[in-house]
Each structure stands twice: as structure tokens, then as C-alpha cells.
Design an enzyme around this catalytic site. Structure first.
Site, mmCIF file in Angstrom:
data_model
loop_
_atom_site.group_PDB
_atom_site.id
_atom_site.type_symbol
_atom_site.label_atom_id
_atom_site.label_comp_id
_atom_site.label_asym_id
_atom_site.label_seq_id
_atom_site.Cartn_x
_atom_site.Cartn_y
_atom_site.Cartn_z
ATOM 1 N N GLU A 167 0.886 -1.166 0.000
ATOM 2 C CA GLU A 167 0.000 0.000 0.000
ATOM 3 C C GLU A 167 0.920 1.210 0.000
ATOM 4 O OE1 GLU A 167 -2.048 2.655 0.327
ATOM 5 O OE2 GLU A 167 -2.554 2.315 2.415
ATOM 6 N N CYS A 215 -1.911 9.181 2.376
ATOM 7 C CA CYS A 215 -1.633 8.644 1.047
ATOM 8 C C CYS A 215 -2.801 8.956 0.121
ATOM 9 C CB CYS A 215 -1.317 7.157 1.104
ATOM 10 S SG CYS A 215 -2.597 6.213 1.874
HETATM 11 C C1 UN1 Z 1 -3.164 6.279 4.525
HETATM 12 O O1 UN1 Z 1 -3.051 7.489 4.293
HETATM 13 O O2 UN1 Z 1 -2.164 5.525 4.564
HETATM 14 O O3 UN1 Z 1 -8.941 6.964 3.397
HETATM 15 C C2 UN1 Z 1 -4.447 5.632 4.860
HETATM 16 C C3 UN1 Z 1 -8.254 7.563 4.231
HETATM 17 C C4 UN1 Z 1 -7.987 6.843 5.535
HETATM 18 C C5 UN1 Z 1 -6.817 5.942 5.430
HETATM 19 C C6 UN1 Z 1 -5.612 6.553 4.794
HETATM 20 N N1 UN1 Z 1 -9.153 6.089 5.894
HETATM 21 O O4 UN1 Z 1 -7.812 8.672 4.051
#
Ligand code: UN1
Length: 505
Positions: free
Chosen positions: A259, A293
Site C-alpha cells: 500500500e 496517502c
Molecule cells: C493512509 O493514508 O495511509 O482513506 C491511509 C483515508 C484513511 C486511510 C488513509 N481512511 O484517508
């Protein structure tokens, strides 16, 4: 701005976090809020990680035999602990990662949600029954526990992303070894301590070593990637990290779930509800100070609505409360550290060299917090999708690109190496459906009339291309943590062969 020692001490005491003695090889955690030390943890070398894998393998041999609904009961108890200590754990996330209070609490809520999901799942680890071509035969699919699961997590979601993996892995019958980010080691200790309380309430059906934490940097991560006893390594972080971890696990035929980065865009079409678009974009572009992310990094806006939307965005940006994330009125907290700040500034200089007109982006509150890095989120108008735009910068920089026809918008949208999250704001049904179709967004997450970040746990989370291809959390992501067996049973008195093959002896 100065953190009160009491806030830190009481938070860590409620969560049962033990800190390292000064003589241990230690990793010091500092708060991005004011740079002050929160506490140290002991680090683990490669040999210790290998020993953890051995412990976890023994735990696996026992845990895989416990019926899945009983395994679910342990996660139910864990969710109880999380509910009881949501406030404190959320505060620790804010202290250690610099998230605003509501996002810190939200992260713990995400943990509770995935635990609830996993408890339900513990009674639904279903296989199929498949029609056999042979008379008197039955075919079926069975899902078995996979083995030891390693989890490498990042600073920006120091507890939730681990819990997506942990809750599912445990109900699927697997022990977990967690290598948290070096920047957020205390949050990991807190999760472990709370799980310890759940274990004590669960009783002795649970073997030792279901949850272990390996603290440290590269060495601990590499040991997990290289150890053949780790059946699945789930790693969240940069694409650069994934490029190292993925091949290392693949070389020993292990499974990995990657991920990695995102370069998420929002398309704003001429028919869009601009109020909605503005709110959706601002939350996704500046929330968590641009360090998700799923952060919106690119805005691809139609020429006809560009000026109106930009005026609203600039106004919203001008009024953003930036500052101490523990203050409930704050919406934008600090960057994680000095390196993040330097990288942001270097990226903005590069953007200017590639033709950007930049609004914001500078450091603020320097006098009040000299050892912390608060910034004004930046908007960078780009003449084209240049190299800097096509790269992920982990900071609140929103690049603005303009389009005239829908196909051009989609081409720009997909012309980046990553494929995590995406959104379109439109009231045109054809555009909305087309964006979600095979010829539309190439991301693992594609939304209509909402932003790119803040996904719920019920769906599968992850993306393709340089995002790494993994899917975590909801839907059927549990299958990552199990191995599939195809079983055929012959209940006849003959032995017909498949494909009509004759082999009479
Ligand atoms: C991440 O930034 O690694 O959808 C995860 C989202 C959160 C998870 C982000 N539920 O922004």
C-alpha cells in the site's frame, strides 16, 4: 507553544505504555507539535526479529486450531479496550503524529470499526461449493489460516492501518509482528498494551506471541522481509520502500500486500456543485497537513469554473486555522518533521522552476514553536502536468491544472505513476458513470461528488500501478490473510477422470 508534561504522562499512563530505560538501545519519539521528547522505546535488531518470528510460528500452530468465531471474540474484547480508551489513544496519535484531535479520535474509531467488521467476518470466512464435472464428486474451496503476518506501517496512520491488518489477521488465525514507523513508536506500544488487557480477559486459549512489536528502522523491516517464516508482509509507505520490500519477499515466494504512494486528483466539471467541491477538496488537500496517502494533490478543473472555484479555495485557505493540533479549533497541524518541511520547500522551488505560480507554502508559527514545522498549505497553478506534478510530495501542495474537454481531463488524471484514489465533482450522469467505468479513473478508489481521502473501512482500500496493487480493510481483503485449498471428494464407487481421460489398469 509547549506541551504540558502532565498531558503526556497521563496519556501514556492510562494506556499502559512502558518506556525504555535510558541504558537500552533506544529510539526517541518527539512530538511534531513542539519538538519535545515524548519518550523512548527499546529497538530490536535482526536477531531479535528472527526470534519473534519463531515465537509467532509456535503461536500460529495453536491459534489456527481455535475456531474462527472464538478468535473473533478476542478482537471483540480488543474493541472494548479501544472504546474505553479512545480518547487517550486518539490524544497519543495527536501528540506523536501531530494530527488534529478529531482526526486522532477518528483514527481510533477506524480501529474500532475494523474490529467490529472482523468480529462479524469471523463467522463468515466462507468458501464455495463448485459443480464437479465428474459424477459422484463434490468440489469445494476451503480457507485456512496463512501463517505469520508482518506489518510495516507509516507515521501518518500510526494505529489504524496496522489495525486493518491485525484485526483481520487474528480472526483469520494468524499471529502478527508489527514494525511501526520510527516516528510513532509509542502509539504502537499503546496498541500492544491495550491488546494485552484484552488477552488477559480472554483467558488461556490464546497462545503467547499473537501480537509482537519490532521497533526500529530498516534493520527490523529487512529482517521481516527476508524471513521465510513470515508468510505475508503487508507494507504501507513510500513507493521507494515498496520497491525494496516487494522483490525481497517475492524472492522467497512470500506474499506481500503493498500500500504505497498516491498522487490523487479531483476533476471538477462545469456542472459541479462548487460548494461541495470546495469543501471536499480542502479537507482532502490540507487534512492531516497533506500527509495522507489519499491526500488530493492535483486539481483538474474545467476552464469555465476555474476562476470561481479558485476564488473560493483561496478564501478557504486564507481562513484555515493552523496551529496546535490539540486545540479543537485547529484544522491544520504540523508537518511530521524538519525533513518533511525541507522536502516541501524543495518541491515548491522545483514547481516554480517548472512554471508554477504558488500561493502559500511558507513556514508559520516559527517563533512560538521553533522546533516544529507548521506551514501554510500551498496552491500551485501549473502551466502543464510537469515532472514535479507527476511525483508524490508528502505535504499540503495542491497543483491546479485546467482542462476543456472531458477526455483531456481523464488523460491528465491517469497520466501519473500512482493509482490510489480519485474523485470527480459533476452533476452530469454520463461523466460520473464514465469516470467509474473501465475507461475512466485507473485508481483503486474512485468517487463521485466527494473527496479522495477519508475512506470507510467497509470497502477494499488500495490502488494499482506504483501504489502497489494491495487491497486492505473491507470487502474480501480477508482472503489475503488465508490460504485457499480446493478439495474434491469422490462419494461414488467409480473413479472417473476429469477431461474424460481413460486410464484403465
Ligand atoms: C493512509 O493514508 O495511509 O482513506 C491511509 C483515508 C484513511 C486511510 C488513509 N481512511 O484517508
Amino acid at each position: 507553544m509547549k506541551l504540558e508534561r502532565d498531558t503526556i504522562e497521563l496519556t501514556l499512563a492510562e494506556l499502559g505504555v512502558e518506556r525504555a530505560s535510558p541504558q537500552a538501545a533506544a529510539l526517541l519519539s518527539c512530538s511534531p507539535i513542539d519538538g519535545s521528547p515524548l519518550g523512548a522505546v527499546r529497538t530490536h535488531g535482526a536477531a531479535e526479529v528472527d526470534a519473534m518470528v519463531e515465537t509467532a510460528r509456535r503461536a500460529f500452530a495453536a491459534w489456527r486450531l481455535v475456531p474462527a468465531p472464538r478468535r473473533g471474540e478476542l478482537i471483540r474484547l480488543y474493541a472494548d479496550e479501544l472504546r474505553a480508551h479512545k480518547e487517550a489513544l486518539g490524544r497519543l496519535v495527536s501528540l506523536e503524529a501531530g494530527k488534529i484531535i478529531s482526526e486522532g479520535q477518528g483514527e481510533v474509531q477506524e480501529m474500532i470499526d475494523i474490529c467490529d467488521f472482523a468480529v462479524g467476518l469471523s463467522r463468515q470466512l466462507h468458501g464455495l461449493t463448485i459443480a464437479s464435472e465428474r459424477p459422484g464428486h463434490r468440489m469445494m474451496e476451503t480457507w485456512h489460516p496463512l501463517g505469520v503476518v508482518g506489518v510495516i506501517s507509516a507515521f501518518n496512520f500510526p494505529v489504524a492501518v496496522w489495525s486493518w491488518n491485525f484485526a483481520l489477521a487474528i480472526v483469520c488465525g494468524n499471529p502478527v509482528i508489527w514494525k511501526p514507523s520510527e516516528k510513532t513508536p509509542l502509539a504502537a506500544q499503546a496498541c500492544l498494551a491495550l491488546f494485552g488487557r484484552a488477552l488477559r480477559r480472554y483467558g488461556d486459549e490464546a497462545p503467547n506471541g499473537l501480537a509482537q512489536v519490532a521497533q526500529g528502522g530498516r534493520e527490523a523491516g529487512e529482517a521481516l522481509a527476508g524471513n521465510a517464516g513470515v508468510a505475508l508482509l503487508s507494507a504501507t509507505g513510500s513507493t521507494r520502500m515498496g520497491r525494496e520490500v516487494g522483490p525481497r519477499v517475492a524472492a522467497r515466494f512470500g506474499r506481500s500486500l503493498l500500500e504505497l504512494g498516491g498522487n490523487n486528483a479531483v476533476i471538477v466539471a462545469p456542472t459541479a456543485d462548487l460548494d461541495l467541491a470546495c469543501r471536499g477538496i480542502v479537507f482532502a488537500a490540507v487534512g492531516t497537513c497533506g500527509q495522507r496517502c489519499t491526500t488530493t494533490r492535483r486539481l483538474i478543473v474545467h476552464a469555465d469554473v476555474r476562476e470561481t472555484l479558485l476564488a473560493r479555495l483561496r478564501q478557504a485557505y486564507a481562513n484555515l486555522p493552523i496551529g496546535n493540533p490539540l486545540d479543537p479549533a485547529t484544522l491544520v497541524g504540523p508537518l511530521i518533521d524538519a525533513a518533511a518541511f525541507d522536502a516541501m520547500q524543495a518541491t515548491l522551488r522545483e514547481a516554480v522552476a517548472q512554471g508554477a505560480a504558488v500561493h502559500g507554502g511558507g513556514r508559520v508559527l516559527q517563533r512560538q514553536a521553533p522546533d516544529a514545522y507548521y506551514v501554510e498549505p500551498a496552491i500551485a497553478m501549473m502551466p502543464a502536468q510537469t515532472d514535479v506534478v507527476r511525483r508524490e510530495a508528502f505535504a499540503p501542495i495542491l497543483y491546479v491544472l485546467t482542462y476543456r474537454d472531458y477526455d483531456e481531463a481523464i488523460a491528465l488524471h491517469n497520466d501519473v505513476p500512482h493509482g490510489l484514489s480519485s474523485a470527480i465533482f459533476t452533476n452530469d450522469l454520463r461523466e460520473a458513470e464514465s469516470f467509474l467505468s473501465a475507461a475512466g479513473s485507473d485508481c483503486g478508489i474512485a468517487n463521485v461528488n466527494l473527496g479522495t481521502s477519508g475512506a470507510e473501512i467497509g470497502g477494499a482500500f488500495g490502488g494499482d500501478k506504483e501504489t502497489g496493487g494491495g487491497r486492505e480493510s473491507g470487502s474480501d481483503a480477508w482472503k489475503n490473510y488465508m490460504r485457499r485449498a480446493t478439495n474434491t471428494v469422490n462419494y461414488s464407487r467409480r473413479l472417473p477422470l476429469a477431461q474424460g481421460v481413460k486410464f484403465d489398469i
